[in-house]
Design a protein around this motif. Structure first.
Motif, short mmCIF file in Angstrom:
data_model
loop_
_atom_site.label_atom_id
_atom_site.label_comp_id
_atom_site.label_asym_id
_atom_site.label_seq_id
_atom_site.Cartn_x
_atom_site.Cartn_y
_atom_site.Cartn_z
N ILE A 251 24.06 -65.90 83.79
CA ILE A 251 25.02 -65.22 82.77
C ILE A 251 24.80 -63.77 82.79
CG2 ILE A 251 25.67 -65.08 80.33
CD1 ILE A 251 25.31 -68.36 80.18
N ASP A 252 23.43 -63.34 82.64
CA ASP A 252 22.95 -61.97 82.40
C ASP A 252 23.38 -61.26 83.63
OD1 ASP A 252 21.85 -62.37 80.13
OD2 ASP A 252 19.59 -63.04 80.85
N GLN A 253 23.17 -61.62 84.90
CA GLN A 253 23.60 -60.97 86.08
C GLN A 253 25.18 -60.86 86.04
OE1 GLN A 253 21.46 -59.88 88.44
NE2 GLN A 253 20.07 -60.31 87.18
N VAL A 254 25.81 -61.77 85.80
CA VAL A 254 27.26 -61.78 85.75
C VAL A 254 27.76 -60.51 84.58
CG1 VAL A 254 29.53 -62.70 85.40
CG2 VAL A 254 27.96 -63.72 86.66
N LYS A 255 27.08 -60.76 83.35
CA LYS A 255 27.77 -59.84 82.47
C LYS A 255 27.22 -58.47 82.57
CE LYS A 255 26.52 -61.45 77.81
NZ LYS A 255 25.74 -62.01 76.81
N GLU A 256 26.06 -58.03 83.33
CA GLU A 256 25.67 -57.01 83.83
C GLU A 256 26.90 -56.26 84.66
OE1 GLU A 256 22.55 -55.18 86.87
OE2 GLU A 256 21.71 -56.04 85.03
N ARG A 257 27.36 -57.10 85.66
CA ARG A 257 28.47 -56.57 86.61
C ARG A 257 29.74 -56.34 85.71
NH1 ARG A 257 28.07 -58.12 92.24
NH2 ARG A 257 26.06 -58.09 92.69
N ILE A 258 30.06 -57.12 84.76
CA ILE A 258 31.24 -56.90 83.80
C ILE A 258 31.01 -55.71 83.21
CG2 ILE A 258 32.61 -57.68 81.97
CD1 ILE A 258 33.03 -59.41 84.78
N GLU A 259 29.87 -55.26 82.61
CA GLU A 259 29.49 -54.38 81.77
C GLU A 259 29.98 -53.08 82.58
OE1 GLU A 259 25.57 -54.72 80.23
OE2 GLU A 259 26.32 -56.07 78.69
N ASN A 260 29.30 -53.05 84.03
CA ASN A 260 29.70 -51.94 84.89
C ASN A 260 31.51 -51.64 84.89
OD1 ASN A 260 27.04 -51.55 85.20
ND2 ASN A 260 27.13 -52.71 87.21
N LEU A 261 32.17 -52.86 85.11
CA LEU A 261 33.53 -52.71 85.19
C LEU A 261 34.18 -52.26 83.94
CD1 LEU A 261 34.26 -55.89 87.03
CD2 LEU A 261 34.52 -53.79 88.00
N VAL A 262 33.44 -52.43 82.83
CA VAL A 262 33.91 -51.84 81.64
C VAL A 262 33.60 -50.37 81.37
CG1 VAL A 262 33.76 -51.91 79.01
CG2 VAL A 262 33.89 -54.00 80.29
N SER A 263 32.32 -50.04 81.88
CA SER A 263 31.99 -48.62 81.99
C SER A 263 32.73 -47.65 82.69
CB SER A 263 30.40 -48.54 82.45
OG SER A 263 29.64 -49.11 81.62
N GLU A 264 33.24 -48.39 84.05
CA GLU A 264 34.33 -47.75 85.04
C GLU A 264 35.58 -47.43 84.82
OE1 GLU A 264 33.60 -49.89 88.57
OE2 GLU A 264 31.36 -49.26 88.75
N GLY A 265 35.83 -48.25 83.42
CA GLY A 265 37.29 -48.29 83.22
C GLY A 265 38.13 -49.15 83.61
N LYS A 266 37.66 -50.28 84.53
CA LYS A 266 38.44 -51.09 85.27
C LYS A 266 39.02 -52.34 84.28
CE LYS A 266 36.73 -49.76 89.59
NZ LYS A 266 35.87 -50.36 90.87
N ILE A 267 38.06 -52.49 83.07
CA ILE A 267 38.25 -53.25 82.25
C ILE A 267 38.39 -52.77 80.71
CG2 ILE A 267 37.62 -55.57 81.02
CD1 ILE A 267 36.40 -56.45 83.62
N GLU A 268 39.63 -52.98 79.99
CA GLU A 268 39.55 -52.30 78.68
C GLU A 268 38.88 -53.19 77.53
OE1 GLU A 268 43.46 -50.97 77.66
OE2 GLU A 268 43.82 -50.15 79.65
N ALA A 269 38.51 -52.67 76.71
CA ALA A 269 37.37 -53.65 75.86
C ALA A 269 37.35 -52.79 74.53
CB ALA A 269 36.14 -53.95 76.31
N ALA A 270 38.03 -53.19 73.47
CA ALA A 270 37.98 -52.90 71.98
C ALA A 270 36.45 -52.90 71.66
CB ALA A 270 39.01 -53.17 71.04
N ASP A 271 36.34 -54.44 71.82
CA ASP A 271 34.98 -55.01 71.23
C ASP A 271 34.14 -55.45 72.61
OD1 ASP A 271 32.79 -56.36 70.44
OD2 ASP A 271 33.78 -57.84 69.20
N ARG A 272 33.58 -54.29 73.02
CA ARG A 272 33.01 -54.45 74.30
C ARG A 272 31.96 -55.92 74.63
NH1 ARG A 272 30.74 -49.18 77.59
NH2 ARG A 272 29.58 -50.31 79.26
#
Length: 169
Positions: free
Chosen positions: A58-79
């Motif tokens: 879960i931590d590894q996948v969350k880290e990848r998702i956080e990278n996508l959010v940081s890059e703007g590929k996923i929009e997140a009001a509540d990150r």
């Protein structure tokens, strides 16, 4: 719900319980066989202690998702909430898209892909359809499966059937 290598054990255990109290146990126990989850880049071995822990995954996948959010590929009001939901969706879909008795080769990169056969892609598609429905003023849409199709639905399916061919052309 336990690994497929435990099938013999459960047959014996269930039979023993049925012999002890047939009325209480006969036909009421089921072993749902699950395959093992392996990573593409890591060999696991319980003997050496190198095992896949779900918290680590879960931590590894969350880290990848956080990278996508940081890059703007996923929009997140509540990150934090979005990262958690997308990560869990990615893991669940990657495991559930494979048959229950089959082993899962888990590729973290593919599991978080925003293109195609992944949990985040399905979540994104759902969010987009909800946005379209909201903009169309449809508030309580319920998807219903029917064996009977309208003429327009059949026409759309005929075009979608040729989608790959048309794109290549």
């Amino acid at each position: 719900v336990v690994g497929s290598e435990q099938a013999g054990y459960f047959q014996v255990a269930f039979k023993a319980l049925e012999l002890i109290d047939p009325e209480k146990f006969q036909g009421k126990q089921h072993h749902i066989s699950m395959g093992m989850v392996n990573l593409t880049d890591r060999k696991m071995s319980s003997r050496t202690g190198d095992i896949l822990r779900v918290d680590w995954l879960i931590d590894q996948v969350k880290e990848r998702i956080e990278n996508l959010v940081s890059e703007g590929k996923i929009e997140a009001a509540d990150r934090d909430a979005v990262t958690e939901q997308v990560a869990i969706g990615a893991i669940k879909y990657s495991v559930l898209k494979v048959g229950t008795g089959q082993n899962v080769v888990f590729d973290i990169g593919k599991s978080v892909s925003l293109d195609g056969d992944s949990g985040p892609y399905l979540q994104y598609t759902f969010a987009r359809t909800q946005s379209v429905l909201r903009k169309a003023g449809i508030s309580n849409f319920k998807f219903q499966i029917s064996n009977e199709l309208e003429i327009e639905e059949t026409s759309v399916l005929r075009v979608l059937y040729r989608f790959d061919e048309i794109v290549i052309e």
